[in-house]
Design an enzyme around this catalytic site. Structure first.
Site, PDB file in Angstrom:
ATOM      1  N   HIS A 223     -13.354  12.894 -73.297  1.00  0.00           N
ATOM      2  CA  HIS A 223     -13.509  13.433 -74.643  1.00  0.00           C
ATOM      3  C   HIS A 223     -13.878  14.904 -74.626  1.00  0.00           C
ATOM      4  CE1 HIS A 223     -18.005  13.535 -74.731  1.00  0.00           C
ATOM      5  NE2 HIS A 223     -17.921  12.502 -73.929  1.00  0.00           N
TER       6      HIS A 223
ATOM      7  N   CYS B 108     -19.662   9.064 -69.793  1.00  0.00           N
ATOM      8  CA  CYS B 108     -18.300   9.445 -70.141  1.00  0.00           C
ATOM      9  C   CYS B 108     -17.944  10.799 -69.525  1.00  0.00           C
ATOM     10  CB  CYS B 108     -18.132   9.487 -71.656  1.00  0.00           C
ATOM     11  SG  CYS B 108     -18.117   7.848 -72.421  1.00  0.00           S
TER      12      CYS B 108
END
Length: 583
Positions: A461, A480
């Site tokens: 992301h 992440c």
């Protein structure tokens, strides 16, 4: 010795061999989906060695039944490979040509160039047994025992080169990599075709990964061993930072160390001043070793310079093992995240066409190693706060600052999905609550999320924390992968220059709506962990082992492979297995 007694001894010996010895991975090898032997008629009537081999193996068929289907992570004992190999050849001996045995022994010794341990394969015992068999008139049982031992060792060594010695799924429960496009049966067929063609050396040459990066690691391993044999790298005195403008013994040691590693020209090695050439060499070293490139040889840099060459040899060996797990020939387009290297790359036809820096999980919230497929992209994402982050990170901030949620555009929901007023919530008991951050430039996920199925809520992301990309060590996220240039990657993943070019992506973002858009084609993704790199000029460079993953691999890599130890043949006895094989 009577025939019945001899058969009893042989059978007992080889039941011990197959039950207590291990396989190419230490204990197991990859499953071989199996086709039952066709036309097996048993050993020929005049083949006394083949009859002895058959007498050993036939009773073991029921102990190692065929596995007719291959399922992920299912494994087949190497004994099954040996059984089927001899059954397909009607139990004929495989090692009757002394030149084949000589090639085998040399090739086993040469496995050290791939970071394996030749002593694992009991080369000296095989050589002694071969010489003893040549010097006497061996019984069929002795010849059979030697043939079976050579075959097992041959398969074990080749599978270690082909797929690795260590079973990665035993070290990492996240592990889900499958050797896509690599059929174990094809491996076995090629190994045994080489044996039939009397070209053992070729089988060993083709078993390891053929990619350039693996060959470079092999060459680097050889160079590091030369450094070790010559006495190692020069040591640099620690205790104070070495800076531009300084001179003295410690700076002379620093120069010598940089010359030895190839960062400074040899003609610069006999001075003791910290001039511009030393500054440039230190910066280059720091950049390649994932250290802060400030040109000052501080505590961290000096510690890295003084890591013993033996430790660097082991680091290369560990990463060669990882290469044997992962370097399968991927075709088409795929994405690789190098976790320890804090970078991501997109490949087409085996070549990188795009790279970017990334931030990965902190050591206590590590990014897992696994494979998946990128399936869709979320534009203008909202962010649902994971439970761990809510409890450990966010609740203390909310309790200290009642305006925290409003300032970060985070809304609170109950179990039924109703929006709650944060001032009415008992934040000392936040059970049953969901916190969700609205889409926008300051959203924790940024403008875009690249998603792929997994059990860990991991994705690639965007991020508003762009200042962290300037750091050398970027283990800064909660698991992440934050990508520095995610919109470039999105454009390449869609690979649609008409609709999903840069202008089209900006138009999609500008509407402000949270939307999931499927990729036209799923893109394979590998999250991998490497602690070495190769510089542009071919020099091996070393990364910090941020998650401490190298030590368990090295420990397993150094454990002895379980193979039967052979006593030399005597006039009236078969080769026997010693208790050493249990160690």
């Amino acid at each position: 010795m009577g025939q019945l007694t001899r058969l009893f001894v042989i059978s007992r010996v080889f039941i011990m061999v197959f039950l207590i010895s291990g396989t190419a991975f230490g204990e197991t090898s990859p499953i071989m989906p199996e086709t039952p032997p066709i036309g097996v008629q048993g050993a020929a009537p005049n083949d006394v060695v083949g009859q002895a081999i058959q007498a050993v193996l036939e009773p073991l068929q029921s102990a190692f039944p065929p596995l007719l289907t291959a399922r992920r992570h299912q494994r087949l004992d190497i004994n099954r490979v040996v059984l089927d190999f001899y059954a397909h050849r009607n139990y004929r001996a495989a090692w009757t040509d002394g030149r084949d045995v000589a090639q085998l022994l040399k090739s086993l010794n040469d496995t050290k160039i791939d970071g394996l341990v030749p002593q694992d394969f009991r080369i000296a015992e095989l050589e002694q047994a071969r010489l003893a068999l040549q010097a006497t008139a061996p019984t069929p049982a002795q010849s059979a025992a030697f043939d079976l031992a050579a075959t097992r060792t041959y398969i074990t060594a080749l599978l270690q080169l082909r797929r690795g010695k260590v079973d990665p799924s035993r070290l990492d429960f996240h592990w889900n990599f499958d050797p896509v496009g690599v059929d174990p049966r094809e491996d076995m067929n090629s190994f045994f075709a080489a044996l039939d063609a009397h070209d053992i050396a070729r089988a060993f040459a083709l078993a390891p990964p053929q990619e350039t990066v693996y060959r470079n690691m092999r060459e680097s391993l050889a160079q590091l061993r030369k450094v070790r044999d010559a006495g190692g790298w020069p040591k640099v005195a620690e205790g104070q930072s070495l800076k531009p403008g300084m001179d003295g013994v410690a700076v002379a040691q620093l120069r010598a160390r940089l010359v030895a590693a190839g960062y400074l020209a040899p003609t610069k090695g006999k001075r003791n001043d910290y001039d511009d050439s030393v500054i440039a060499a230190v910066k280059k070293y720091q950049t390649e070793q994932y250290l802060g490139a400030d040109g000052v040889a501080g505590k961290t840099t000096l510690e890295a310079l003084n890591v013993p060459v033996e430790a660097r040899i082991d680091q290369v060996r560990v990463n060669m093992e990882r290469a044997r797990w992962l370097l399968y020939k991927l075709q088409g387009t795929f994405v690789v995240v190098d976790i320890a290297g804090y970078k991501v790359a997109l490949y087409r036809d085996g070549q990188p066409i795009w790279r970017s820096r990334v931030q990965v999980g902190k050591p206590f919230r590590s990014t897992p190693v696994f494979q998946s497929e990128i399936t869709y992209v979320t534009f203008n994402p909202t962010w649902t706060v994971p439970p761990t982050i809510l409890v450990q990170d966010m609740l203390p901030k909310i309790q200290q600052n009642p305006g925290y949620l409003a300032a970060n555009r985070i809304r609170v929901f109950d179990r039924q999905g109703n929006v709650l007023d944060p001032s009415t919530v008992d934040w000392s008991n936040a059970k049953g609550l969901t916190l969700r951050q609205d889409a926008g430039p300051e959203n924790s996920l940024g403008q875009v999320v690249i998603r792929f199925p997994n059990d860990y809520a991991i994705y690639l992301h965007d991020t508003p924390h762009r200042e962290l990309f300037a750091k050398s060590v970027r283990a800064t996220s909660s698991g992440c992968i934050r990508v520095e240039n995610p919109l470039q990657l999105v454009e390449l993943l869609f690979n649609d220059p008409v609709r999903w070019n840069s202008e089209g992506i900006q138009k999609q973002l500008a509407n402000g709506r949270t939307e999931n858009i499927k990729l036209p084609v799923k893109v394979p993704l590998l999250l991998a962990y490497w602690t070495v790199d190769m510089s542009k000029d071919g020099r091996v460079t070393f990364k910090p082992d941020v998650y401490g993953y190298d030590s368990p691999v090295l420990r397993e890599l150094n454990l002895p492979t379980k193979l039967p130890a052979l006593d030399l043949p005597r006039a009236d006895t078969a080769l026997v297995v010693t208790e050493q094989s249990k160690l």
